[in-house]
Design a protein around this motif. Structure first.
Motif, PDB file in Angstrom:
ATOM      1  N   MET A   1      36.759  19.164  29.545  1.00  0.00           N
ATOM      2  CA  MET A   1      36.071  20.429  29.393  1.00  0.00           C
ATOM      3  C   MET A   1      34.798  20.238  28.559  1.00  0.00           C
ATOM      4  O   MET A   1      33.742  20.743  28.926  1.00  0.00           O
ATOM      5  CB  MET A   1      37.009  21.442  28.717  1.00  0.00           C
ATOM      6  N   HIS A   2      34.915  19.492  27.479  1.00  0.00           N
ATOM      7  CA  HIS A   2      33.760  19.244  26.610  1.00  0.00           C
ATOM      8  C   HIS A   2      32.660  18.509  27.385  1.00  0.00           C
ATOM      9  O   HIS A   2      31.500  18.915  27.367  1.00  0.00           O
ATOM     10  CB  HIS A   2      34.224  18.417  25.412  1.00  0.00           C
ATOM     11  N   ASN A   3      33.034  17.446  28.060  1.00  0.00           N
ATOM     12  CA  ASN A   3      32.040  16.680  28.807  1.00  0.00           C
ATOM     13  C   ASN A   3      31.511  17.447  30.017  1.00  0.00           C
ATOM     14  O   ASN A   3      30.375  17.217  30.433  1.00  0.00           O
ATOM     15  CB  ASN A   3      32.599  15.320  29.213  1.00  0.00           C
ATOM     16  N   ASN A   4      32.283  18.361  30.576  1.00  0.00           N
ATOM     17  CA  ASN A   4      31.770  19.210  31.657  1.00  0.00           C
ATOM     18  C   ASN A   4      30.628  20.082  31.155  1.00  0.00           C
ATOM     19  O   ASN A   4      29.620  20.253  31.852  1.00  0.00           O
ATOM     20  CB  ASN A   4      32.880  20.089  32.236  1.00  0.00           C
ATOM     21  N   GLY A  10      22.835  18.195  31.342  1.00  0.00           N
ATOM     22  CA  GLY A  10      22.231  16.870  31.433  1.00  0.00           C
ATOM     23  C   GLY A  10      22.478  15.955  30.246  1.00  0.00           C
ATOM     24  O   GLY A  10      21.803  14.933  30.106  1.00  0.00           O
ATOM     25  N   SER A  11      23.455  16.284  29.393  1.00  0.00           N
ATOM     26  CA  SER A  11      23.780  15.414  28.261  1.00  0.00           C
ATOM     27  C   SER A  11      24.815  14.381  28.692  1.00  0.00           C
ATOM     28  O   SER A  11      25.700  14.692  29.495  1.00  0.00           O
ATOM     29  CB  SER A  11      24.337  16.230  27.092  1.00  0.00           C
ATOM     30  N   PRO A  12      24.727  13.163  28.161  1.00  0.00           N
ATOM     31  CA  PRO A  12      25.695  12.138  28.543  1.00  0.00           C
ATOM     32  C   PRO A  12      27.090  12.467  28.006  1.00  0.00           C
ATOM     33  O   PRO A  12      27.215  13.188  27.008  1.00  0.00           O
ATOM     34  CB  PRO A  12      25.142  10.871  27.891  1.00  0.00           C
ATOM     35  N   TRP A  98      24.413  18.817  22.388  1.00  0.00           N
ATOM     36  CA  TRP A  98      23.248  18.061  21.932  1.00  0.00           C
ATOM     37  C   TRP A  98      23.139  16.745  22.685  1.00  0.00           C
ATOM     38  O   TRP A  98      24.135  16.056  22.890  1.00  0.00           O
ATOM     39  CB  TRP A  98      23.339  17.755  20.452  1.00  0.00           C
ATOM     40  N   GLN A  99      21.919  16.383  23.051  1.00  0.00           N
ATOM     41  CA  GLN A  99      21.686  15.119  23.757  1.00  0.00           C
ATOM     42  C   GLN A  99      22.179  13.922  22.951  1.00  0.00           C
ATOM     43  O   GLN A  99      22.857  13.059  23.471  1.00  0.00           O
ATOM     44  CB  GLN A  99      20.189  14.935  24.039  1.00  0.00           C
ATOM     45  N   LYS A 100      21.788  13.852  21.700  1.00  0.00           N
ATOM     46  CA  LYS A 100      22.186  12.728  20.843  1.00  0.00           C
ATOM     47  C   LYS A 100      23.283  13.199  19.913  1.00  0.00           C
ATOM     48  O   LYS A 100      23.115  13.318  18.716  1.00  0.00           O
ATOM     49  CB  LYS A 100      20.990  12.190  20.067  1.00  0.00           C
ATOM     50  N   HIS A 101      24.416  13.461  20.492  1.00  0.00           N
ATOM     51  CA  HIS A 101      25.551  14.028  19.784  1.00  0.00           C
ATOM     52  C   HIS A 101      26.112  13.010  18.801  1.00  0.00           C
ATOM     53  O   HIS A 101      26.376  11.882  19.168  1.00  0.00           O
ATOM     54  CB  HIS A 101      26.626  14.416  20.799  1.00  0.00           C
ATOM     55  N   GLN A 102      26.290  13.433  17.564  1.00  0.00           N
ATOM     56  CA  GLN A 102      26.841  12.558  16.538  1.00  0.00           C
ATOM     57  C   GLN A 102      28.234  12.990  16.128  1.00  0.00           C
ATOM     58  O   GLN A 102      28.755  12.546  15.127  1.00  0.00           O
ATOM     59  CB  GLN A 102      25.921  12.555  15.304  1.00  0.00           C
ATOM     60  N   ARG A 103      28.850  13.852  16.894  1.00  0.00           N
ATOM     61  CA  ARG A 103      30.168  14.369  16.531  1.00  0.00           C
ATOM     62  C   ARG A 103      31.117  14.223  17.708  1.00  0.00           C
ATOM     63  O   ARG A 103      30.745  14.329  18.840  1.00  0.00           O
ATOM     64  CB  ARG A 103      30.097  15.849  16.159  1.00  0.00           C
ATOM     65  N   ASP A 104      32.337  14.001  17.411  1.00  0.00           N
ATOM     66  CA  ASP A 104      33.403  14.033  18.405  1.00  0.00           C
ATOM     67  C   ASP A 104      34.400  15.095  17.979  1.00  0.00           C
ATOM     68  O   ASP A 104      34.585  15.318  16.785  1.00  0.00           O
ATOM     69  CB  ASP A 104      34.143  12.692  18.497  1.00  0.00           C
ATOM     70  N   TRP A 105      35.035  15.729  18.904  1.00  0.00           N
ATOM     71  CA  TRP A 105      36.088  16.677  18.549  1.00  0.00           C
ATOM     72  C   TRP A 105      37.351  15.874  18.357  1.00  0.00           C
ATOM     73  O   TRP A 105      37.875  15.267  19.284  1.00  0.00           O
ATOM     74  CB  TRP A 105      36.304  17.684  19.676  1.00  0.00           C
TER      75      TRP A 105
END
Length: 109
Positions: A1-4, A10-12, A98-105
């Motif tokens: 769900m998060h990656n969807n 357009g974020s990786p 965010w494109q350059k995401h620095q967090r993981d759930w």
């Protein structure tokens, strides 16, 4: 769900980070050492400050899916404007994509 949600803008995709999981577990251990816990019996208010911390409130039984969906539900409150400091009604959503995401759930218990 998060990656969807990330893919839709357009974020990786995010992937698991062993180093972040280790850091998060260390922080959870530190909170436990000072008497702050979050488990099925109780959930104390915890201080902020962990590396890559992303907060969401709920009961100890609230599923991670519910938290992720809550962030995704904020999409309708964001129209591409700069993110203001302080209380942002779309803050969880923008942190998700965010494109350059620095967090993981992560849920560390």
């Amino acid at each position: 769900m998060h990656n969807n949600e990330r893919s839709a803008v357009g974020s990786p995709p995010l992937t698991w980070s062993n180093s972040l999981a280790t850091q998060s577990q260390s922080y959870a251990n530190q909170l436990s050492t000072i008497g702050l816990v979050c488990n099925a019996q109780q959930c104390d208010q915890t201080p902020h400050g962990a590396l890559n911390e992303n907060l969401a409130g709920g009961s100890p039984c609230t599923s991670i899916t519910t938290h992720v969906q809550g962030g995704a539900n904020e999409k309708s409150q964001y129209n591409g404007q700069p993110i203001p400091p302080g209380n942002n009604p779309a803050g969880h959503y923008t942190a998700m994509v965010w494109q350059k995401h620095q967090r993981d759930w992560l849920r560390v218990r």
